[in-house]
Write a protein that holds these residues in place. Structure first.
Motif, PDB file in Angstrom:
ATOM      1  N   ALA A  65      42.175  -9.332  -2.863  1.00 34.03           N
ATOM      2  CA  ALA A  65      41.758 -10.162  -4.002  1.00 34.03           C
ATOM      3  C   ALA A  65      40.378 -10.760  -3.769  1.00 34.03           C
ATOM      4  O   ALA A  65      39.536 -10.767  -4.682  1.00 34.03           O
ATOM      5  CB  ALA A  65      42.779 -11.276  -4.240  1.00 34.03           C
ATOM      6  N   ARG A  66      40.120 -11.257  -2.563  1.00 37.14           N
ATOM      7  CA  ARG A  66      38.797 -11.821  -2.273  1.00 37.14           C
ATOM      8  C   ARG A  66      37.722 -10.747  -2.343  1.00 37.14           C
ATOM      9  O   ARG A  66      36.643 -10.965  -2.890  1.00 37.14           O
ATOM     10  CB  ARG A  66      38.790 -12.475  -0.899  1.00 37.14           C
ATOM     11  CG  ARG A  66      37.403 -12.997  -0.538  1.00 37.14           C
ATOM     12  CD  ARG A  66      37.403 -13.787   0.724  1.00 37.14           C
ATOM     13  NE  ARG A  66      37.970 -15.082   0.411  1.00 37.14           N
ATOM     14  CZ  ARG A  66      38.521 -15.873   1.311  1.00 37.14           C
ATOM     15  NH1 ARG A  66      38.594 -15.505   2.560  1.00 37.14           N
ATOM     16  NH2 ARG A  66      39.000 -17.045   0.966  1.00 37.14           N
ATOM     17  N   THR A  67      38.020  -9.574  -1.822  1.00 35.44           N
ATOM     18  CA  THR A  67      37.054  -8.480  -1.854  1.00 35.44           C
ATOM     19  C   THR A  67      36.728  -8.080  -3.284  1.00 35.44           C
ATOM     20  O   THR A  67      35.554  -7.916  -3.645  1.00 35.44           O
ATOM     21  CB  THR A  67      37.621  -7.279  -1.068  1.00 35.44           C
ATOM     22  OG1 THR A  67      37.908  -7.708   0.264  1.00 35.44           O
ATOM     23  CG2 THR A  67      36.654  -6.138  -1.036  1.00 35.44           C
ATOM     24  N   ILE A  68      37.737  -7.948  -4.121  1.00 36.66           N
ATOM     25  CA  ILE A  68      37.513  -7.594  -5.529  1.00 36.66           C
ATOM     26  C   ILE A  68      36.765  -8.712  -6.245  1.00 36.66           C
ATOM     27  O   ILE A  68      35.853  -8.455  -7.041  1.00 36.66           O
ATOM     28  CB  ILE A  68      38.852  -7.282  -6.222  1.00 36.66           C
ATOM     29  CG1 ILE A  68      39.415  -5.970  -5.674  1.00 36.66           C
ATOM     30  CG2 ILE A  68      38.684  -7.203  -7.738  1.00 36.66           C
ATOM     31  CD1 ILE A  68      40.830  -5.673  -6.110  1.00 36.66           C
ATOM     32  N   GLY A  69      37.115  -9.950  -5.950  1.00 36.16           N
ATOM     33  CA  GLY A  69      36.441 -11.083  -6.586  1.00 36.16           C
ATOM     34  C   GLY A  69      34.964 -11.152  -6.249  1.00 36.16           C
ATOM     35  O   GLY A  69      34.127 -11.390  -7.124  1.00 36.16           O
ATOM     36  N   TYR A  70      34.621 -10.943  -4.979  1.00 40.29           N
ATOM     37  CA  TYR A  70      33.212 -10.984  -4.587  1.00 40.29           C
ATOM     38  C   TYR A  70      32.449  -9.820  -5.206  1.00 40.29           C
ATOM     39  O   TYR A  70      31.302  -9.962  -5.612  1.00 40.29           O
ATOM     40  CB  TYR A  70      33.094 -10.957  -3.073  1.00 40.29           C
ATOM     41  CG  TYR A  70      33.339 -12.297  -2.420  1.00 40.29           C
ATOM     42  CD1 TYR A  70      32.542 -12.734  -1.388  1.00 40.29           C
ATOM     43  CD2 TYR A  70      34.366 -13.132  -2.831  1.00 40.29           C
ATOM     44  CE1 TYR A  70      32.759 -13.957  -0.772  1.00 40.29           C
ATOM     45  CE2 TYR A  70      34.602 -14.343  -2.234  1.00 40.29           C
ATOM     46  CZ  TYR A  70      33.797 -14.754  -1.204  1.00 40.29           C
ATOM     47  OH  TYR A  70      34.021 -15.964  -0.616  1.00 40.29           O
ATOM     48  N   THR A  71      33.105  -8.668  -5.288  1.00 40.17           N
ATOM     49  CA  THR A  71      32.460  -7.522  -5.934  1.00 40.17           C
ATOM     50  C   THR A  71      32.217  -7.814  -7.411  1.00 40.17           C
ATOM     51  O   THR A  71      31.136  -7.539  -7.940  1.00 40.17           O
ATOM     52  CB  THR A  71      33.336  -6.268  -5.784  1.00 40.17           C
ATOM     53  OG1 THR A  71      33.588  -6.053  -4.399  1.00 40.17           O
ATOM     54  CG2 THR A  71      32.668  -5.054  -6.375  1.00 40.17           C
ATOM     55  N   ILE A  92      28.943  -3.104  -3.394  1.00 41.99           N
ATOM     56  CA  ILE A  92      29.793  -2.387  -2.442  1.00 41.99           C
ATOM     57  C   ILE A  92      29.533  -2.879  -1.020  1.00 41.99           C
ATOM     58  O   ILE A  92      30.470  -3.096  -0.243  1.00 41.99           O
ATOM     59  CB  ILE A  92      29.590  -0.865  -2.562  1.00 41.99           C
ATOM     60  CG1 ILE A  92      30.200  -0.378  -3.888  1.00 41.99           C
ATOM     61  CG2 ILE A  92      30.189  -0.126  -1.371  1.00 41.99           C
ATOM     62  CD1 ILE A  92      29.874   1.039  -4.228  1.00 41.99           C
ATOM     63  N   ARG A  93      28.258  -3.095  -0.662  1.00 40.20           N
ATOM     64  CA  ARG A  93      27.950  -3.633   0.671  1.00 40.20           C
ATOM     65  C   ARG A  93      28.561  -5.015   0.849  1.00 40.20           C
ATOM     66  O   ARG A  93      29.141  -5.316   1.892  1.00 40.20           O
ATOM     67  CB  ARG A  93      26.429  -3.709   0.872  1.00 40.20           C
ATOM     68  CG  ARG A  93      25.797  -2.422   1.243  1.00 40.20           C
ATOM     69  CD  ARG A  93      24.388  -2.588   1.794  1.00 40.20           C
ATOM     70  NE  ARG A  93      23.685  -3.777   1.389  1.00 40.20           N
ATOM     71  CZ  ARG A  93      22.611  -3.806   0.606  1.00 40.20           C
ATOM     72  NH1 ARG A  93      22.131  -2.683   0.121  1.00 40.20           N
ATOM     73  NH2 ARG A  93      22.021  -4.932   0.319  1.00 40.20           N
ATOM     74  N   LEU A  94      28.433  -5.856  -0.166  1.00 37.91           N
ATOM     75  CA  LEU A  94      29.017  -7.198  -0.110  1.00 37.91           C
ATOM     76  C   LEU A  94      30.533  -7.115  -0.012  1.00 37.91           C
ATOM     77  O   LEU A  94      31.158  -7.851   0.750  1.00 37.91           O
ATOM     78  CB  LEU A  94      28.594  -8.009  -1.336  1.00 37.91           C
ATOM     79  CG  LEU A  94      29.040  -9.458  -1.361  1.00 37.91           C
ATOM     80  CD1 LEU A  94      28.303 -10.234  -0.281  1.00 37.91           C
ATOM     81  CD2 LEU A  94      28.772 -10.072  -2.712  1.00 37.91           C
ATOM     82  N   ARG A  95      31.126  -6.194  -0.765  1.00 41.20           N
ATOM     83  CA  ARG A  95      32.586  -6.019  -0.744  1.00 41.20           C
ATOM     84  C   ARG A  95      33.056  -5.585   0.629  1.00 41.20           C
ATOM     85  O   ARG A  95      34.028  -6.120   1.165  1.00 41.20           O
ATOM     86  CB  ARG A  95      33.002  -4.996  -1.794  1.00 41.20           C
ATOM     87  CG  ARG A  95      34.470  -4.643  -1.709  1.00 41.20           C
ATOM     88  CD  ARG A  95      34.888  -3.685  -2.751  1.00 41.20           C
ATOM     89  NE  ARG A  95      34.155  -2.442  -2.689  1.00 41.20           N
ATOM     90  CZ  ARG A  95      34.200  -1.512  -3.625  1.00 41.20           C
ATOM     91  NH1 ARG A  95      34.940  -1.696  -4.697  1.00 41.20           N
ATOM     92  NH2 ARG A  95      33.537  -0.406  -3.509  1.00 41.20           N
ATOM     93  N   LEU A  96      32.393  -4.613   1.227  1.00 44.06           N
ATOM     94  CA  LEU A  96      32.801  -4.134   2.548  1.00 44.06           C
ATOM     95  C   LEU A  96      32.653  -5.216   3.604  1.00 44.06           C
ATOM     96  O   LEU A  96      33.555  -5.429   4.422  1.00 44.06           O
ATOM     97  CB  LEU A  96      31.990  -2.900   2.933  1.00 44.06           C
ATOM     98  CG  LEU A  96      32.305  -1.628   2.148  1.00 44.06           C
ATOM     99  CD1 LEU A  96      31.348  -0.511   2.539  1.00 44.06           C
ATOM    100  CD2 LEU A  96      33.742  -1.205   2.377  1.00 44.06           C
ATOM    101  N   LEU A  97      31.542  -5.930   3.567  1.00 42.40           N
ATOM    102  CA  LEU A  97      31.325  -6.995   4.535  1.00 42.40           C
ATOM    103  C   LEU A  97      32.368  -8.091   4.393  1.00 42.40           C
ATOM    104  O   LEU A  97      32.981  -8.511   5.371  1.00 42.40           O
ATOM    105  CB  LEU A  97      29.920  -7.584   4.370  1.00 42.40           C
ATOM    106  CG  LEU A  97      29.600  -8.755   5.281  1.00 42.40           C
ATOM    107  CD1 LEU A  97      29.496  -8.276   6.715  1.00 42.40           C
ATOM    108  CD2 LEU A  97      28.330  -9.438   4.850  1.00 42.40           C
ATOM    109  N   THR A  98      32.603  -8.535   3.168  1.00 38.10           N
ATOM    110  CA  THR A  98      33.577  -9.602   2.929  1.00 38.10           C
ATOM    111  C   THR A  98      34.984  -9.159   3.313  1.00 38.10           C
ATOM    112  O   THR A  98      35.721  -9.905   3.952  1.00 38.10           O
ATOM    113  CB  THR A  98      33.547 -10.023   1.453  1.00 38.10           C
ATOM    114  OG1 THR A  98      32.224 -10.398   1.116  1.00 38.10           O
ATOM    115  CG2 THR A  98      34.472 -11.169   1.191  1.00 38.10           C
TER     116      THR A  98
END
Length: 150
Positions: A65-71, A92-98
């Motif tokens: 959920a956090r990954t999808i939210g940040y994306t 995508i980079r932000l999602r992978l990092l988070t």
């Protein structure tokens, strides 16, 4: 607390993407985290101090959920303002990092807390004094740089 997390992300994004992008991104993250907390997600979810890393189903879905939210926040902000050349690549980079950092942190935190709770008092005191000394040394770096520069 959600605003503090959003402000930390804004501080990280400010230098590369500008203040306007970072501020709106921070607001979106804050609102998303408030909604998540209202729906039952919290930092102490399934809390237990254990001797091994722990990653439950609830932790997994919280990470997703956090990954999808940040994306989503990155894509929404990228759609309204375009300081990023490739909004999808940045998201995508932000999602992978988070996602990776959140997953590792959630899995390892019970292990760290177990050792902190079960550390002998004398060793805990030595650790605290060591952290203080490191802080004093780091605080003096700015003065040493001035002295060495002249």
């Amino acid at each position: 607390m959600s605003a503090i997390r959003g402000a930390a992300f804004a501080a990280g994004l400010w230098a590369s993407l500008g203040l306007a992008y970072a501020a709106v991104f921070a607001i979106l993250l804050t609102l998303g985290q408030v909604v998540a907390y209202a729906r039952g997600m919290r930092p102490a979810l399934d809390y237990s101090a254990e001797r091994r890393p722990r990653f439950t189903r609830a932790h997994f879905w919280g990470t997703v959920a956090r990954t999808i939210g940040y994306t989503a926040a990155a894509l929404i902000r990228g759609a309204t303002m375009r300081p990023v050349d490739h909004a999808w690549a940045f998201a995508i980079r932000l999602r992978l990092l988070t996602g990776v950092v959140t997953g590792i942190g959630i899995a390892v935190n019970p292990l760290i807390e177990y050792f902190a709770d079960n550390m002998p008092e004398r060793r805990l005191g030595v650790f605290g004094v060591t952290l203080m000394l490191c802080g004093f040394r780091l605080q003096s770096v700015q003065y040493w740089l001035i002295v060495l520069r002249t």
